[in-house]
Design an enzyme around this catalytic site. Structure first.
Site, PDB file in Angstrom:
ATOM      1  N   SER A  35      16.582  22.390 -27.724  1.00 53.16           N
ATOM      2  CA  SER A  35      16.699  23.021 -26.401  1.00 53.16           C
ATOM      3  C   SER A  35      17.828  24.035 -26.408  1.00 53.16           C
ATOM      4  O   SER A  35      18.805  23.890 -27.162  1.00 53.16           O
ATOM      5  CB  SER A  35      17.002  21.926 -25.383  1.00 53.16           C
ATOM      6  OG  SER A  35      17.511  22.471 -24.185  1.00 53.16           O
TER       7      SER A  35
ATOM      8  N   TYR B  60      22.853  15.584 -22.953  1.00 52.79           N
ATOM      9  CA  TYR B  60      21.534  15.945 -23.488  1.00 52.79           C
ATOM     10  C   TYR B  60      21.665  17.016 -24.568  1.00 52.79           C
ATOM     11  O   TYR B  60      21.097  16.911 -25.650  1.00 52.79           O
ATOM     12  CB  TYR B  60      20.656  16.444 -22.343  1.00 52.79           C
ATOM     13  CG  TYR B  60      19.304  16.979 -22.742  1.00 52.79           C
ATOM     14  CD1 TYR B  60      18.232  16.130 -22.983  1.00 52.79           C
ATOM     15  CD2 TYR B  60      19.084  18.350 -22.865  1.00 52.79           C
ATOM     16  CE1 TYR B  60      16.988  16.621 -23.342  1.00 52.79           C
ATOM     17  CE2 TYR B  60      17.841  18.853 -23.222  1.00 52.79           C
ATOM     18  CZ  TYR B  60      16.805  17.987 -23.455  1.00 52.79           C
ATOM     19  OH  TYR B  60      15.571  18.479 -23.812  1.00 52.79           O
TER      20      TYR B  60
ATOM     21  N   LYS C  84      20.783  16.614 -28.518  1.00 52.59           N
ATOM     22  CA  LYS C  84      19.822  17.510 -29.176  1.00 52.59           C
ATOM     23  C   LYS C  84      20.471  18.201 -30.376  1.00 52.59           C
ATOM     24  O   LYS C  84      19.844  18.392 -31.417  1.00 52.59           O
ATOM     25  CB  LYS C  84      19.289  18.543 -28.177  1.00 52.59           C
ATOM     26  CG  LYS C  84      18.269  17.973 -27.193  1.00 52.59           C
ATOM     27  CD  LYS C  84      16.963  17.657 -27.910  1.00 52.59           C
ATOM     28  CE  LYS C  84      15.970  16.912 -27.038  1.00 52.59           C
ATOM     29  NZ  LYS C  84      14.805  16.436 -27.819  1.00 52.59           N
TER      30      LYS C  84
END
Lengths: 327, 327
Positions: free
Chosen positions: A123, A147, A151
């Site tokens: 992402s 997050y 990632k």
């Protein structure tokens, strides 16, 4: 060819499944089996060409992950993740799914060591402000969310395992997906989709930020295209830097609205109500606006042509080619 | 003030321990206790000011890590690591110590949640060629070894945990340490130290690379200084990008040799025998040559003044101010 999709019940997973069932071929090889994993049962019907094995469970469960890799799928598309807002709100859940789950999966493939192609959904959340404009392909990883950190850890493990020859991996840093189908959600990024999706249905939508906000977007169709392209890409051409910023469309909200007006008329555009939200505006101000995604471009990944093209793709895919509001 | 040092029996750990016992104060607070961890018993004697608790065991052992944090040390200097060559040769050992061990330690501090200052020894191995020259502070993490990948994962977890307020962490990307005291080792980087260390003792040393090779070096004394500076640095000034490339001295091997000649004379310099090694030359060609470490510089981290200063520091610290070869 046997394809495993983790997180197959999510939006990208469902669209990728549909596409593989409709055109069951990758690089000249027939797709004969799909193993579809998620925490809820993925809904997909087998075809004469392609059988389906649904597997339900938590990606951070070692027994489940062993089960996923037991038949040595040729291609693994790892989409399963706890999303950004939830990973921030629930520390343990985010690290368990996004870091431990990814590592468990990569380790199981490593132990089986059979030359799998692994595609990893990363992402643009691996990047954090302040940014240069545009953000170059060699900008450092500075996530500002758990997050994004999770990632980025997955990216590093993927690249190291690929370098060591345990599998043939590619990380795809997806732009913000727009137009997301379905109901509005509470994600801070939700308005990028809802200001298009709701007006096309004749419904009002709230715009919580100034229309000067610029962001990096890709349609669900483009995102599925990235994975299909990566499935058969010659990784020799990529080299050791296996994580690629996918190409997107950099547009302001004003440009989004102009495109909506061009595609669906003034009636649609009039359904957007400005209702400034300082919290959302502050969050979005820290997001990337544009990337120089030339590495991915050189490797043949293709962005949407324009934001108008993104709207047309949405109308084609979700409204059968004609939106309710269109005359 | 209670200080925990993991990997305290290593070269940096021993020197940091000596320094803290000799000047038992950090930021105006007395250092009353040192907990010294390693896989072998760290050798250090308590003083009237400072007690010592040695703890022996594996950093990837959860019970050991609980033990390390049980007394909530105010400052934690996390040096314990499996080194680069070994992490490459022994996949499982490297990931266990460098990734799992670091995460276990950070998680134990997170759970205790008492405002610890955590200093993490990272490495320029988080970067991999090709590089711009010099490598900027915002260059991406592209490790080309498992050690580098593991160190980069630790950086990401450190930054996320610091951002979430679990502890107050700083990652220090150390240059290659030169002159390393002790016996020659088989590390590809070993010659950077041995071409100084052995001639100063009147012994021959092998130079396996062309003298045009340039690299990024810091003395053991400078490295200890980085940790002492970071121990009391106001982290408010750092912001969310908690991992800092430490300042170093960028010199060619020819400049190293000229400095040796200037400090110790022609007799010392004549003890270096060129014996080209293609494998080492190829490995070293992929290493960074110079960084723009201005962020660390702005935050008050100080490099060695020159390579001559590095040699003088070695002679002071290891030979009591006069090398055997000097007249």
């Amino acid at each position: 060819m046997h394809v495993l999709i983790t997180g197959a019940a999510g939006m990208i997973g469902r669209k990728l499944t549909e596409m593989l069932l409709a055109e069951p071929e990758l690089g000249g090889r027939p797709v004969t089996k799909l193993t579809l994993h998620d925490v809820v049962t993925p809904q997909a019907a087998p075809t004469p060409e392609t059988s389906i094995l649904p597997i339900v469970g938590d990606i951070s469960d070692k027994v489940l992950v062993e089960h996923l890799i037991a038949e040595k799928p040729d291609l693994i598309v790892h989409l399963a993740a706890v999303v950004s807002g939830e990973a921030e709100a629930d520390f343990a859940k985010g690290y368990a799914a996004n870091l431990d789950g990814t590592r468990l999966l990569f380790d199981e493939i490593r132990k089986a060591h059979y030359g799998a192609r692994v595609l990893y959904a990363s992402s643009i959340a691996v990047f954090g402000a302040p940014f240069p404009d545009p953000i170059p392909d060699d900008f450092h990883l500075t996530p500002l969310t758990s997050y994004g950190a999770q990632k980025a850890v997955g990216e590093l493990i993927l690249a190291d395992y690929a370098r060591r020859g345990f599998f043939d991996g590619i990380g795809l840093r997806l732009p913000t997906i727009c137009v997301r189908p379905g109901a509005p959600n509470k994600a801070a990024s939700g308005f990028f989709s809802s200001i298009i999706r709701e007006p096309l249905k004749g419904e009002e939508a709230i715009l919580p930020v100034p229309d000067t906000v610029r962001h990096w977007l890709a349609s669900p169709r483009a995102a599925v295209g990235f994975f299909l392209h990566a499935a058969t890409l010659a990784t020799h051409d990529i080299g050791p830097r296996r994580n690629l910023t996918m190409p997107g469309v950099s547009v302001t909200v004003a440009e989004q609205l102009a495109a909506l007006r061009a595609v669906a008329g003034d009636k649609a555009a009039a359904l957007i109500k400005a209702q400034p939200d300082e919290t959302i505006s502050r969050i979005v101000a820290g997001w990337p606006q544009a990337f120089d995604a030339s590495r991915a471009g050189d490797l043949g990944f293709v962005a949407d042509e324009s934001f108008e093209a993104i709207i047309h793709a949405h109308i084609d895919d979700e409204h059968g080619g004609k939106a309710p509001i269109q005359d």
